[in-house]
Design an enzyme around this catalytic site. Structure first.
Site, PDB file in Angstrom:
ATOM      1  N   GLU A  95      -8.958  41.614   2.389  1.00  0.00           N
ATOM      2  CA  GLU A  95     -10.071  40.821   1.868  1.00  0.00           C
ATOM      3  C   GLU A  95     -11.228  40.896   2.861  1.00  0.00           C
ATOM      4  O   GLU A  95     -11.006  41.053   4.064  1.00  0.00           O
ATOM      5  CB  GLU A  95      -9.620  39.365   1.671  1.00  0.00           C
ATOM      6  CG  GLU A  95     -10.665  38.417   1.122  1.00  0.00           C
ATOM      7  CD  GLU A  95     -11.252  38.893  -0.187  1.00  0.00           C
ATOM      8  OE1 GLU A  95     -12.412  39.351  -0.149  1.00  0.00           O
ATOM      9  OE2 GLU A  95     -10.562  38.835  -1.215  1.00  0.00           O
ATOM     10  N   ASP A 145     -14.084  42.901  -8.524  1.00  0.00           N
ATOM     11  CA  ASP A 145     -15.450  42.672  -8.990  1.00  0.00           C
ATOM     12  C   ASP A 145     -15.809  43.741 -10.019  1.00  0.00           C
ATOM     13  O   ASP A 145     -15.746  44.935  -9.725  1.00  0.00           O
ATOM     14  CB  ASP A 145     -16.412  42.738  -7.796  1.00  0.00           C
ATOM     15  CG  ASP A 145     -17.796  42.206  -8.125  1.00  0.00           C
ATOM     16  OD1 ASP A 145     -18.252  42.398  -9.273  1.00  0.00           O
ATOM     17  OD2 ASP A 145     -18.428  41.596  -7.244  1.00  0.00           O
ATOM     18  N   ASP A 181     -10.312  41.416 -16.540  1.00  0.00           N
ATOM     19  CA  ASP A 181     -10.707  40.752 -17.784  1.00  0.00           C
ATOM     20  C   ASP A 181     -12.001  41.344 -18.332  1.00  0.00           C
ATOM     21  O   ASP A 181     -12.609  40.764 -19.232  1.00  0.00           O
ATOM     22  CB  ASP A 181     -10.845  39.239 -17.577  1.00  0.00           C
ATOM     23  CG  ASP A 181     -11.857  38.875 -16.498  1.00  0.00           C
ATOM     24  OD1 ASP A 181     -12.205  39.753 -15.683  1.00  0.00           O
ATOM     25  OD2 ASP A 181     -12.293  37.704 -16.452  1.00  0.00           O
TER      26      ASP A 181
END
Length: 241
Positions: A95, A145, A181
């Site tokens: 991350e 992202d 998504d």
């Protein structure tokens, strides 16, 4: 020897923004980073990895165990859940956002998790050189992202060439698991990975079944609430032989 990729010549899949952390998050870096956060030698930037740096998983975790790597671990909900329920496996979270890393360390410590390490770095550089070749049993990319604006799609993590980088880090037969998504990103992921010679589909039909090992996070619920379908993909790393 092949030339070491210079990822700072390519657009990265994130933009770091400065933001204030809570006092607890600040303390996490002082108190918990020695236990959880790997001290990675840097290259050109604060999130880069020096081309000569190498991780020794057995030395870092104190044992030989299957290694599961999550790219873009956010606040750590998925990987902490996995590490807690599977003490016989080792986990590595990658991350770039410090607040997320701090929250992950705080929650991991509260849960007594000891089979988890974190890296603050650009993920392709970790996969391309810092991890030993074939070190990972699985690589997870959950809800990266989407960079949904057309002019920004070049920043997407999963684009042409990424499959080769991921394949290097995975053991033969290892799995690359993805979920998003955003339909157009899911289609791009599938197109890119279907074309990668080092991978084969590990699912039947149009999309993979939802990965049972991924807990339902607030982020995933938010996408569902907005009417977006969650699409999973899973690919198997072909044998090097």
């Amino acid at each position: 020897m092949p030339k070491t990729p210079v990822f700072r010549e390519e657009p990265v899949s994130f933009v770091r923004r400065s933001g204030r952390m809570s006092e607890a998050q600040d303390r996490a870096f002082g108190d918990l980073a020695p236990q959880y956060l790997l001290n990675v030698p840097r290259g050109l930037a604060s999130t880069s990895v020096h081309a000569d740096a190498r991780l020794n998983p057995a030395a870092e975790y104190g044992r030989d165990a299957p290694l599961f790597v999550e790219i873009g671990s956010g606040q750590g909900h998925a990987i902490i859940s996995a590490a807690t329920s599977r003490p016989g496996d080792d986990f590595l979270a990658i991350e770039v956002f410090r607040a997320g890393l701090a929250r992950t360390m705080l929650d991991a410590d509260k849960a007594g998790v000891r089979n988890l390490r974190l890296i603050e770095a650009n993920a392709p550089e970790v996969l391309a050189s810092y991890l030993p070749e074939g070190a990972a049993a699985e690589v997870w990319i959950f809800f990266p992202d989407p960079w949904h604006k057309t002019r920004h799609t070049k920043r997407r993590l999963v684009r042409a060439g990424f499959g080769d980088t991921a394949a290097r880090a995975l053991e033969d037969g290892g799995l690359l698991r993805l979920a998003t998504d955003w339909e157009d990103y899911a289609l791009q992921m599938r197109e890119v990975l279907d074309a990668e010679p080092n991978f084969e589909r590990a699912f039947d039909g149009e999309w993979a079944e939802r990965f049972e090992g991924r807990i339902m996070t607030a982020f995933e619920r938010k996408g569902i609430a907005k009417g977006r379908d969650i699409r999973d993909l899973v690919y198997r790393r072909k044998s090097r032989a």
